[in-house]
Design an enzyme around this catalytic site. Structure first.
Site, short mmCIF file in Angstrom:
data_model
loop_
_atom_site.label_atom_id
_atom_site.label_comp_id
_atom_site.label_asym_id
_atom_site.label_seq_id
_atom_site.Cartn_x
_atom_site.Cartn_y
_atom_site.Cartn_z
N SER A 141 0.85 -1.19 0.00
CA SER A 141 0.00 0.00 0.00
C SER A 141 0.88 1.24 0.00
O SER A 141 2.00 1.22 0.51
CB SER A 141 -0.90 0.02 1.24
OG SER A 141 -1.59 1.25 1.36
N TYR A 154 -1.50 -1.15 10.41
CA TYR A 154 -1.67 -1.35 8.96
C TYR A 154 -0.41 -0.91 8.21
O TYR A 154 0.09 -1.64 7.34
CB TYR A 154 -2.88 -0.57 8.47
CG TYR A 154 -3.23 -0.83 7.02
CD1 TYR A 154 -3.92 -1.98 6.66
CD2 TYR A 154 -2.86 0.06 6.02
CE1 TYR A 154 -4.25 -2.23 5.33
CE2 TYR A 154 -3.18 -0.18 4.69
CZ TYR A 154 -3.88 -1.33 4.35
OH TYR A 154 -4.18 -1.58 3.03
#
Length: 248
Positions: A141, A154
């Site tokens: 990401s 995350y």
């Protein structure tokens, strides 16, 4: 180029994963859909078979080693081998670092990072016996390099995937297995028409991304003719991370 190649997509029954699953099927691949949601997985399998695609759904929890081993075994039982693995399964967490519990932190790491490693390892055990090896792509990401508040777990997992990618590329290279990752930016998996002009304007491309954009990147990285490309992190974000915030 992908006709009859065996592709596993984790988290492949929904969102970005579903877009990737359908893209490979449309290219003639034999696709194994791994997902925790049995209802969505079974429905997608049925829909794909009805359209003449080759598809197999295998219920899979990537936090469980035995589920991962079973996934690879079912793929080999059904199709004979594994050529491509797309590590897409994952979850998001938005919680203050002052409040996140040990178990919550561990759960996210187990899902996003540990699951990615063990899926790659078990798939590679099969790929290494192929005449031309195989290809692994994991979804990282842009949040690995930029953050909103309260996304520590995350961000850590996605940064870990980038590091894991080049480490695996080094270790699996002798077995002709390429290993890459993709860092998506804003990819809309809901109501695209509900997005505002300002949402699209944040991107140099002039639009928010779609699952199909990530699917195309996967097709590029796993195309056998691109086996010189390994160990990289490919950012697919419409140029959003290259736009200066103080730009007029």
């Amino acid at each position: 180029m992908f006709k009859d190649l065996v592709v596993i997509v984790t988290g492949g029954a929904q969102g970005i994963g579903k877009g990737i699953t359908l893209a490979y099927a449309q290219q003639g691949a034999k696709v194994v859909i791994a997902d925790l949601n049995a209802g969505l997985g079974q429905q997608l399998e049925q829909d794909m078979l009805a359209q003449g695609y080759s598809a197999l759904f295998v219920p899979t929890d990537v936090t469980k080693e035995q589920d991962i081993i079973h996934l690879m075994q079912r793929a080999v039982e059904q199709y004979g081998t594994i050529h491509i693995l797309i590590n897409n399964a994952g979850k998001f967490q938005h919680q203050s670092p002052y409040e996140v519990t040990f178990d919550e932190w561990q759960d996210l790491l187990q899902t996003n990072l540990t699951g990615t490693f063990f899926c790659a390892r078990e798939a590679a055990k099969v790929m290494r016996h192929n005449a031309k090896g195989g290809s692994i792509v994991s979804l990282a990401s842009t949040r690995a390099e930029m953050s909103e508040p309260h996304t520590e777990a995350y961000a850590a997992t996605k940064g870990g995937i980038i590091a894991l990618t080049h480490a695996l590329a080094r270790s699996l290279g002798p077995d002709q297995i390429t290993v890459n990752c993709i860092s998506p930016g804003w990819i809309e998996t809901g109501d695209y028409e509900a997005l505002r002009p300002i949402d699209h304007a944040q991107h140099l491309s002039g639009r928010v991304g779609l699952p199909e954009d990530i699917a195309q990147a996967c097709l590029y990285l796993t195309n056998p003719i691109n086996n010189f490309v390994t160990g990289i992190n490919l950012t697919v974000d419409g140029g959003m991370t290259k736009k200066m915030m103080y730009e007029a």
